[in-house]
Design an enzyme around this catalytic site. Structure first.
Site, short mmCIF file in Angstrom:
data_model
loop_
_atom_site.label_atom_id
_atom_site.label_comp_id
_atom_site.label_asym_id
_atom_site.label_seq_id
_atom_site.Cartn_x
_atom_site.Cartn_y
_atom_site.Cartn_z
N HIS A 207 0.85 -1.20 0.00
CA HIS A 207 0.00 0.00 0.00
C HIS A 207 0.88 1.24 0.00
O HIS A 207 2.08 1.16 0.26
CB HIS A 207 -0.89 0.02 1.25
CG HIS A 207 -0.11 0.17 2.53
ND1 HIS A 207 0.57 -0.86 3.12
CD2 HIS A 207 0.11 1.26 3.32
CE1 HIS A 207 1.17 -0.44 4.21
NE2 HIS A 207 0.93 0.85 4.37
N ASP A 209 0.88 5.19 1.88
CA ASP A 209 0.24 5.89 3.00
C ASP A 209 -0.40 7.16 2.45
O ASP A 209 0.21 7.90 1.67
CB ASP A 209 1.28 6.24 4.08
CG ASP A 209 1.82 4.99 4.79
OD1 ASP A 209 1.25 3.91 4.61
OD2 ASP A 209 2.82 5.12 5.53
N HIS A 264 4.80 0.04 0.02
CA HIS A 264 5.54 -0.77 0.98
C HIS A 264 4.63 -1.86 1.53
O HIS A 264 3.42 -1.80 1.38
CB HIS A 264 6.13 0.12 2.09
CG HIS A 264 5.13 1.01 2.77
ND1 HIS A 264 4.59 2.15 2.19
CD2 HIS A 264 4.55 0.92 3.99
CE1 HIS A 264 3.74 2.71 3.03
NE2 HIS A 264 3.68 1.98 4.12
N ARG A 274 7.69 -8.77 15.28
CA ARG A 274 8.11 -7.42 14.85
C ARG A 274 7.14 -6.42 15.49
O ARG A 274 5.92 -6.62 15.48
CB ARG A 274 8.03 -7.29 13.33
CG ARG A 274 8.31 -5.86 12.84
CD ARG A 274 8.25 -5.76 11.32
NE ARG A 274 8.24 -4.38 10.87
CZ ARG A 274 9.33 -3.65 10.63
NH1 ARG A 274 10.52 -4.20 10.76
NH2 ARG A 274 9.23 -2.40 10.23
#
Ligand SMILES: C=C1C[C@]23C[C@@]1(O)CC[C@H]2[C@@]12CC[C@H](O)[C@@](C)(C(=O)O1)[C@H]2[C@@H]3C(=O)O
Ligand SMILES: O=C(O)CCC(=O)C(=O)O
Ligand SMILES: [Fe+2]
Length: 337
Positions: A207, A209, A264, A274
């Protein structure tokens, strides 16, 4: 979410997997903010070439960042029923697997918060029941530090682009009405999947941002990848010390396409969690997003129609994660599409 039962394994089949074609030879720009004269040019180059870079000597206290990360680890370590009490994400709160409201899912759980101090205070009661005041003050202090860093980066961009005044971009985030959000992400490890097929499990699908810039920090577990303009994917080496900066769609519009909002995605790891903490800096809802006049060359046409952040945000939040959200706002797009 760590011990997977059969129903959890069944859910895996709904979450996308892929064998990524990764480019290992390209290195991500790493910019030293203690050298502002050089940094302005490097930041602009990174925004043009990648829409992404990392910064060091950023002035954000590592102790503060580590303390907030520890709170996030504590929260995500609670039982599912405890965490669910801080949900659903409408518009802020705890979410698991579902990203947004339009059917996207990933191997992720997260907390989405407004950056408005009053809303942070309210949310803290649901997230850190034992010591809401500690959570509230850590989020508030961390946001103050990351906002300051974001303003500095926007001033460097203005310097590098020779934009006058140099606060042209930062005022959009500094405005009391700025519409920014903060997100704490946890990508639990998923050993079953690695063992089953050797494929990667998508934590956060590809996607861009929507905001102006996103400024984030992760623990030392890898997973974040960016797409180069020619379409190959590059892994971002994780570290505790730097911040990563993502050019958002709004900055692409304001630079009339000189900067590209970077695609990303995040893969979950087979063995380690993570954690990431990201500030998404957006302008006030009523702000008009259009190409900055001083950047336009003689005769240059605007690539986009004129629209407000409110209009763009409404449209973006109706879209699926991987959609090309800006295409509806291109000057050449058919009206009403
Ligand atoms: C699928 C979606 C999730 C998202 C809203 C959207 O409809 C499209 C943009 C997504 C995104 C990406 C950046 C941030 O993580 C986020 C909070 C944002 O502002 O836009 C998310 C949205 C979300 O998770 O709700
Ligand atoms: O977790 C990460 O490192 C990136 C997550 C992301 O892209 C997002 O929250 O929009
Ligand atoms: Fe993102």
């Amino acid at each position: 979410m760590v011990v997977l039962s059969q129903p959890s394994l069944d859910q895996l089949s709904l979450i996308k997997t892929c064998k990524p074609a990764t480019n290992f030879s390209t290195s991500i720009p790493l910019i030293d903010l203690s050298k502002p004269a050089a940094a302005a040019k490097l930041v602009v180059k990174a925004c043009q070439d990648f829409g992404f870079f990392k910064v060091i000597n950023h002035g954000v206290s590592m102790e503060l960042a580590n303390k907030l990360e520890t709170e996030a680890v504590k929260f995500f370590g609670l039982s599912q029923s405890e965490k669910n009490k801080a949900g659903p994400v409408k518009p802020f709160g705890y979410g698991s697997k579902a990203i947004g409201q339009n059917g996207d899912i990933g191997w992720i759980e997260y907390i989405l918060l407004s950056t408005d101090p009053k809303l942070v205070a309210q949310a803290s009661f649901n997230i850190a029941k034992e010591n809401p005041e500690n959570f509230r003050s850590l989020v508030t202090d961390y946001l103050e530090a990351v906002k300051k860093l974001s303003y500095e980066i926007l001033e460097l961009i203005a310097d590098g682009l020779e934009l006058k005044p140099r606060n042209t971009l930062r005022t959009l985030l500094e405005d009391e009405e700025s519409d920014s959000v903060f997100r704490l992400n946890h990508y639990p490890p998923c050993p079953e999947l690695q063992a089953l097929s050797g494929e990667n499990l998508v934590g956060f699908g590809e996607h861009t941002d929507p905001q102006i810039i996103s400024v984030g920090r992760s623990n030392t577990t890898s997973g974040l990848q960016i797409s180069l303009q020619e379409g190959t994917w590059v892994s971002v080496p994780p570290d505790h010390h730097s911040f990563f900066v993502i050019v958002g769609d709004s900055l692409q519009v304001m630079t009339n396409g000189r900067f590209k909002s970077v695609k990303h995605r995040v893969f979950a790891d087979g063995t380690k969690s993570r954690y990431s903490m990201i500030y998404f800096g957006g302008p006030p809802l009523k702000s008009k997003l259009n190409a900055l006049p001083s950047l336009m060359k003689a005769g240059e046409q605007s690539l986009y129609k004129e629209f407000t952040w409110e209009e763009y945000k409404k449209s973006a939040f109706k879209s699926r994660l991987g959609d090309d959200r800006l295409s509806l706002f291109e000057a050449s797009a058919i009206a009403g599409r």
